[in-house]
Design an enzyme around this catalytic site. Structure first.
Site, short mmCIF file in Angstrom:
data_model
loop_
_atom_site.label_atom_id
_atom_site.label_comp_id
_atom_site.label_asym_id
_atom_site.label_seq_id
_atom_site.Cartn_x
_atom_site.Cartn_y
_atom_site.Cartn_z
N ASP A 9 -27.29 6.26 -59.56
CA ASP A 9 -27.46 6.64 -60.97
C ASP A 9 -26.11 7.09 -61.53
O ASP A 9 -25.93 8.24 -61.87
CB ASP A 9 -28.52 7.75 -61.12
CG ASP A 9 -28.20 9.01 -60.33
OD1 ASP A 9 -27.41 8.94 -59.35
OD2 ASP A 9 -28.71 10.09 -60.69
N HIS A 242 -21.36 15.95 -53.38
CA HIS A 242 -22.71 15.44 -53.07
C HIS A 242 -22.65 13.98 -52.61
O HIS A 242 -22.63 13.69 -51.42
CB HIS A 242 -23.61 15.59 -54.30
CG HIS A 242 -23.83 17.01 -54.73
ND1 HIS A 242 -24.28 17.99 -53.88
CD2 HIS A 242 -23.64 17.62 -55.93
CE1 HIS A 242 -24.39 19.13 -54.53
NE2 HIS A 242 -24.00 18.94 -55.78
#
Ligand code: BDR
Ligand code: CA
Length: 310
Positions: A9, A242
């Site tokens: 995303d 992340h």
């Protein structure tokens, strides 16, 4: 070389993950599939095309996937974290390429079947495309080498609620399907990604390399740094690492320590999206995932530096 589909995303940290993966000689990125999450899927798809073109990989296919979760309703997009454009409001020109006509879930099924046992899936956004692929093709797990997820948090608390990590929270039903399926899953969650902190001194060293990748990152990361300063009180430009941690795991898994445990995902109520480790299998049989619980943070940063700056 490990064949890889990145389900993404994009997303500021997705961009760093993808750029590092494209530059890793150990990895063969054979497709990007896109999903809603950090921005609407239409925008994320443009970003995926843009990242490939930046690295001279306009030949790698991009397939657009789910614009919302399988069950839970669509919420707000985190424009304060990733910008309205998913890339820190950095105003890029439109990419030249177009996505495939095929849905991401179908692309994942077709590609895994074409290379049985060879393809690793690297989901770094909500798990809707992977959940849908499992619904369409329940035998998918037998074709897949490994699923290495950025998402979840067993012991570190949440980042979108007190207990939930964002990617799992956005589609908890799909996430639970992924942890329930009979395939090897590695969970690279907040337990480790929040321990890997890049600060201004690291990022400035990275930007000094002036590769196309580091120049791009220099443009997109200020808003992401400002978000971390506001939420976590960071004062030296620090950001959590992340999605890029998945690239690091794929290239050098020894940088991580794992706990083998079944994982269950809460799909309801205020603990929605909580990933619960059940090492004693008190909640019934489920194939154990490898949950990353320890990490050599300096090793991960050095590896990412080497990939992005070369
Ligand atoms: C995850 O959520 C998204 O904001 C990031 O891109 C990452 O995949 C971190 O919780
Ligand atoms: Ca992401």
């Amino acid at each position: 070389m490990r064949k890889l589909i990145i389900d993404t995303d994009p997303g500021v940290d997705d961009a760093m993950m993808i750029l590092a993966a494209l530059r890793a000689p150990e990895l063969d990125v054979i497709g990007l599939t896109t999903v809603f999450g950090n921005c609407p899927v239409e925008i994320g798809t443009q970003n995926a095309l843009r990242l490939l073109e930046l690295e001279g990989h306009g030949d790698i296919p991009v397939s657009k996937g789910c614009g919302k979760a399988l069950v839970v309703p669509l919420g707000e997009f985190p424009a304060n974290v990733h910008g309205d454009d998913g890339l820190g409001n950095a105003s890029f020109e439109a990419p030249k390429g177009k996505p495939l006509a095929r849905h991401a879930a179908q692309f994942i099924i077709d590609t895994c079947k074409a290379f049985p046992g060879e393809v690793t899936l690297a989901p770094i956004g909500p798990l809707s495309n992977i959940g849908l692929a499992l619904q369409l093709c329940p035998e998918l797990p037998k074709y897949v080498r490994e699923v290495v997820i950025m998402g979840g948090s067993c012991y570190a608390g949440g980042n979108i609620s007190p207990v939930a990590e964002a990617n799992i929270y956005h589609d908890p039903h799909a996430a639970d399907m992924v942890f329930r399926a009979d395939w090897p899953v590695v969970m690279v969650g907040l337990d480790v990604t929040q321990q890997i902190v890049m600060d201004n001194s690291f990022l400035n060293k990275l930007y000094a390399a002036q590769t196309p990748a580091t120049d791009f990152l220099k443009r997109i990361q200020p808003l992401y740094q400002a978000f971390h300063a506001n939420i976590y009180g960071f004062t030296a430009g620090e950001i959590h690492t992340h999605d890029p941690s998945v690239t690091a795991y794929l290239v050098k898994p020894d940088l991580f320590g794992t706990l083998e445990t079944p994982v269950h995902v809460e799909t309801n109520g205020r603990c929605m999206g909580f990933t619960i480790a059940d090492p004693l299998k008190q909640w019934g049989e489920r194939r154990a995932a490898k949950v990353c619980t320890r990490v050599n943070a300096e090793g991960v940063k050095n590896l990412l530096y080497d990939l992005l700056a070369r």
